[in-house]
Design an enzyme around this catalytic site. Structure first.
Site, PDB file in Angstrom:
ATOM      1  N   TRP A   1      36.698  28.217  40.250  1.00  0.00           N
ATOM      2  CA  TRP A   1      35.619  29.198  40.419  1.00  0.00           C
ATOM      3  C   TRP A   1      34.457  28.522  41.126  1.00  0.00           C
ATOM      4  O   TRP A   1      34.455  27.290  41.242  1.00  0.00           O
ATOM      5  CB  TRP A   1      35.175  29.742  39.048  1.00  0.00           C
ATOM      6  CG  TRP A   1      34.546  31.099  39.144  1.00  0.00           C
ATOM      7  CD1 TRP A   1      33.216  31.406  39.030  1.00  0.00           C
ATOM      8  CD2 TRP A   1      35.217  32.334  39.419  1.00  0.00           C
ATOM      9  NE1 TRP A   1      33.040  32.754  39.213  1.00  0.00           N
ATOM     10  CE2 TRP A   1      34.241  33.342  39.457  1.00  0.00           C
ATOM     11  CE3 TRP A   1      36.551  32.670  39.656  1.00  0.00           C
ATOM     12  CZ2 TRP A   1      34.547  34.678  39.727  1.00  0.00           C
ATOM     13  CZ3 TRP A   1      36.860  34.005  39.915  1.00  0.00           C
ATOM     14  CH2 TRP A   1      35.866  34.991  39.942  1.00  0.00           C
TER      15      TRP A   1
ATOM     16  N   ASP B   1      25.182  30.365  44.427  1.00  0.00           N
ATOM     17  CA  ASP B   1      24.178  31.423  44.360  1.00  0.00           C
ATOM     18  C   ASP B   1      24.627  32.537  43.425  1.00  0.00           C
ATOM     19  O   ASP B   1      25.741  32.493  42.888  1.00  0.00           O
ATOM     20  CB  ASP B   1      23.905  31.971  45.766  1.00  0.00           C
ATOM     21  CG  ASP B   1      25.108  32.725  46.329  1.00  0.00           C
ATOM     22  OD1 ASP B   1      26.259  32.292  46.093  1.00  0.00           O
ATOM     23  OD2 ASP B   1      24.905  33.757  46.990  1.00  0.00           O
TER      24      ASP B   1
ATOM     25  N   GLU C   1      27.946  33.944  43.926  1.00  0.00           N
ATOM     26  CA  GLU C   1      29.043  33.001  43.681  1.00  0.00           C
ATOM     27  C   GLU C   1      29.767  32.577  44.951  1.00  0.00           C
ATOM     28  O   GLU C   1      30.965  32.340  44.945  1.00  0.00           O
ATOM     29  CB  GLU C   1      30.068  33.602  42.693  1.00  0.00           C
ATOM     30  CG  GLU C   1      29.443  34.346  41.539  1.00  0.00           C
ATOM     31  CD  GLU C   1      30.425  34.646  40.422  1.00  0.00           C
ATOM     32  OE1 GLU C   1      31.204  35.587  40.579  1.00  0.00           O
ATOM     33  OE2 GLU C   1      30.415  33.924  39.406  1.00  0.00           O
ATOM     34  N   GLU C   2      29.039  32.515  46.044  1.00  0.00           N
ATOM     35  CA  GLU C   2      29.697  32.220  47.317  1.00  0.00           C
ATOM     36  C   GLU C   2      29.164  30.974  48.014  1.00  0.00           C
ATOM     37  O   GLU C   2      29.909  30.273  48.675  1.00  0.00           O
ATOM     38  CB  GLU C   2      29.535  33.418  48.263  1.00  0.00           C
ATOM     39  CG  GLU C   2      30.312  34.644  47.782  1.00  0.00           C
ATOM     40  CD  GLU C   2      29.984  35.899  48.570  1.00  0.00           C
ATOM     41  OE1 GLU C   2      29.017  35.877  49.352  1.00  0.00           O
ATOM     42  OE2 GLU C   2      30.706  36.898  48.386  1.00  0.00           O
TER      43      GLU C   2
ATOM     44  N   GLU D   1      30.281  49.163  41.094  1.00  0.00           N
ATOM     45  CA  GLU D   1      29.519  48.103  41.749  1.00  0.00           C
ATOM     46  C   GLU D   1      29.020  48.562  43.122  1.00  0.00           C
ATOM     47  O   GLU D   1      27.876  48.340  43.496  1.00  0.00           O
ATOM     48  CB  GLU D   1      30.417  46.869  41.906  1.00  0.00           C
ATOM     49  CG  GLU D   1      29.741  45.681  42.555  1.00  0.00           C
ATOM     50  CD  GLU D   1      30.704  44.497  42.665  1.00  0.00           C
ATOM     51  OE1 GLU D   1      31.631  44.544  43.503  1.00  0.00           O
ATOM     52  OE2 GLU D   1      30.548  43.532  41.893  1.00  0.00           O
TER      53      GLU D   1
END
Ligand code: NAG
Ligand code: NAG
Ligand code: NAG
Ligand code: NAG
Ligand code: NAG
Ligand code: NAG
Ligand code: NAG
Ligand code: NAG
Ligand code: NAG
Length: 600
Positions: free
Chosen positions: A166, A222, A225-226, A450
């Site tokens: 992850w 960030d 998550e990238e 979302e």
């Protein structure tokens, strides 16, 4: 059929049915900005209707996603917030520290402000605190509680570690969790329950604040998550957490940590300023990532670090600050031409917005929570302008305000001036326009996913995203004039020189046996951290023979850090790697470490 009941109403009233105003912020075609007159009596706008119908749906949707009793969160332990019940395409049935903390900040604010002072709310807050205390202690791929583990972004909903690969660590989580629990702690102190704060909450808060204090100056993934670099949102929420943490510590007699937290908060406030792009007037979201840096990251920062006592301070990026307003315009404008559903509107119309213009996740679409965030920043700004009875237009915010009055000049306009009235009404209407966008793409029943499709407006990605519901609630509350309690942003001074906070290093000795070499061949190590030359095969770290068969080197590596590495042999440029997989260690918080490896 797809849209909420009033979507047809919305269609009939668009483009400018905002709160009884006739400010034209978005006709298809049409000329320049026209400012109309207040209708009397004001009729209910789409935004009014949306707030009324969506508020209970959002609250219920949020609660459905919290264990153990939430109707959509079966399997989640008490106080655990699931991100979404969606298990495929995408699988969001996990608990993220960031999302959970943002969600519980909403519930805590509702509880402490009396909006929901129910026993059930209090019980849920206490369950959240207990659940987070358990997650803090779980050894996980980011490390252990005192060695990096608090940077772990997500966990299984049965309170076990998530062990697949992850984007980790994510260093905003501990800060956001501290902020949520501190707001509860402050209320408990005001209500005669300091002992619970000192005994139960403070140890949890302190772990998070110590983590932030030590690790803020290291790279992080960030909030999306990238990108692994420094991130404005993370820096800003870390700053906030340490400020209010120092104040709390001081008020409960934990004086030993106060100056350390304040010093690092000063360093963070200084670092925050460095994200500003002065020539283009926006905050660059991340220092890495190779994108424009125009990103909802920054708008969400503004609303989640809003302090109603701080006025329009730009150094803390308050919602009504000239920098935050300029940034808002640049960010919003970046979505005007890339979503089909935004086509045909005037250049100053409210539009649907997403995470960042370069987004390709699910093809890159508008998100509810980002579109709500724009509205919320504007509502927050209105709260402060009304409280201070004036509004300032600066060179930095001129382009923002000229969307509403093309001839407006820099200056401070008191509440008695026509310019103030015009701008405040236009901004309120503009803000409502973003709610109206989300309303248009909210299906019957009010469920919020979302994202919604940039071409068709149909919902996509995860259904019932808890954060979408939380974002609706905070935007609606701000529209109603509610501001979370102050956290100490008022009157801060940015240090003139920014100080770094290098993390302490640990001496790690790598001893390797079983590596046979040809003459002329050397043995090296490389890996995931700077000290190991980030997987270099041209400049790896050489080992020396220590004894007849052991190769050894000692390297200073940041404490409490996960390190992946491998040994390799180099013979005049020819690389021979040891076999897979990578080795992995977590460095301790202090002292030193000897690793005994055998060449594979
Ligand atoms: C917890 O959940 C994970 C993921 O669903 C599962 O793999 C694991 O077996 C569960 N552990 C326990 C103790 O229930
Ligand atoms: C303090 O708050 C905790 C957590 O809700 C509660 O269990 C405890 O009863 C409270 N104590 C007092 C004296 O109110
Ligand atoms: C550490 O802080 C310094 C000083 O503000 C800054 O220049 C640097 O970019 C920071 N690095 C990280 C990774 O936060
Ligand atoms: C959005 O809608 C278009 C048109 O129907 C479709 O081609 C596209 O796949 C949809 N995108 C997503 C992410 O569902
Ligand atoms: C590991 O290397 C150090 C020198 O770097 C040496 O003192 C120590 O004895 C070595 N340990 C083993 C097990 O070889
Ligand atoms: C290294 O090898 C030499 C020659 O074989 C031997 O005399 C010596 O004892 C060895 N030293 C160690 C530390 O094993
Ligand atoms: C090392 O490689 C270079 C180029 O591949 C070659 O010119 C050189 O002779 C080699 N040196 C030795 C000592 O083998
Ligand atoms: C490693 O730590 C031990 C005890 O913590 C200490 O005795 C030793 O000198 C340290 N070694 C190095 C190389 O720092
Ligand atoms: C490595 O070897 C040394 C010397 O034999 C020993 O003291 C140390 O505990 C070993 N370290 C590990 C991590 O096994």
């Amino acid at each position: 059929m797809r849209f909420f009941a009033f979507a047809s109403l919305a269609a009939s009233l668009l483009p400018f049915a905002h709160a009884g105003l006739s400010v034209d912020l978005g006709g298809h075609g049409g000329a320049s900005v026209s400012i109309g007159h207040r209708r009397s009596p004001p009729r209910q706008s789409i935004a009014d209707l949306y707030v009324a119908s969506e508020s209970p749906v959002a609250k219920a949707g949020l609660l459905a996603n919290i264990g153990p009793d939430g109707s959509k969160s079966s399997g989640a332990k008490a106080g655990i917030v699931i991100a979404s019940p969606s298990t495929v395409n995408p699988d969001y049935l996990y608990t993220w520290v960031r999302d959970s903390s943002l969600v519980f900040k909403v519930l805590i604010d509702q509880y402490t402000s009396g909006q929901d002072a129910s026993v059930a709310a209090r019980d849920l807050i206490d369950a959240f605190v207990s659940a987070e205390a358990i997650l803090q202690q779980l050894p996980n791929p980011s490390g252990t509680v005192d060695a990096g583990g608090l940077g772990e972004p997500k966990f299984n909903i049965n309170e076990t570690a998530f062990t697949d690969s992850w984007g980790r660590p994510q260093r905003d989580g501990p800060a956001l969790r501290a902020t949520a629990i501190i707001s509860y702690a402050n209320w408990l102190i005001d209500h005669g329950n300091s002992s619970w704060v000192t005994k139960t909450l403070w140890p949890i808060i302190k772990l998070d604040l110590d983590y932030v204090s030590v690790n803020w100056n290291q790279s992080t993934y960030d909030l999306w998550e990238e990108v692994d670099s420094s991130s404005f949102f993370t820096t800003a929420v870390q700053h906030r957490a340490l400020r209010e943490g120092a104040a709390l510590a001081s008020s409960i007699g934990q004086s030993s940590v106060v100056s350390g937290y304040d010093d690092q908060a000063d360093n963070l406030l200084c670092f925050m300023q460095s994200y500003w792009n002065p020539s283009e007037g926006y905050m660059t979201a991340n220092t890495g990532g190779g994108r424009s840096g125009k990103d909802a990251n920054t708008v969400i920062t503004s609303i989640r670090t809003f302090d109603p006592a701080a006025g329009c301070d730009a150094s803390t990026f308050q919602p009504c600050s000239d920098k935050a307003l300029s940034n808002l315009k640049v960010y919003v404008d970046s979505f005007r031409s890339i979503y089909n559903i935004n086509a045909g509107w005037q250049a100053n119309a409210p539009v649907a917005v997403g995470r960042y213009p370069e987004d390709i996740y699910y093809d890159g679409n508008p998100w509810y929570l980002t579109t709500f965030a724009v509205a919320e920043q504007l509502y927050d700004a209105l709260i402060v302008w009304k409280a201070q009875g004036s509004l300032t237009v600066s060179a930095t915010s001129l382009a923002f305000f000229r969307q509403f009055q093309s001839g407006v000049q820099p200056g401070t306009y008191s509440a008695s001036t026509p310019t103030y009235g015009t701008l405040v009404e236009a901004v309120a209407s503009f803000a409502d326009g973003f709610l109206t966008k989300n309303a248009e793409y909210t299906p019957a029943g009010g469920a919020l996913s979302e994202q919604y499709n940039k071409t068709t407006g149909a919902q996509t990605s995860a259904a019932d995203l808890t954060w979408s519901y939380a974002a609706a609630l905070t935007a609606f509350a701000a529209r109603g004039g509610f501001a979370s309690p102050s956290w100490g942003a008022k009157g801060l001074k940015v240090p003139s020189v920014c100080k770094a906070n290098p993390v302490p290093t640990v001496a790690v000795t790598f001893n390797l046996t079983g590596a046979t070499t040809n003459s002329g061949e050397g043995v090296y190590i490389t890996g995931s951290v700077d000290a190991l030359k980030i997987w270099s095969t041209t400049d790896p770290v050489p080992l020396k023979l220590a004894g007849n068969t052991t190769w050894s080197v000692t390297v200073g590596i940041p404490a409490s850090t996960i390190v992946q590495y491998k040994y390799l042999k180099l013979d005049n440029g020819t690389v021979t790697w040891e076999s897979d997989p990578n080795n992995q260690i977590t460095t301790p918080a202090g002292g030193n470490l000897t690793i005994n490896d055998t060449w594979r």
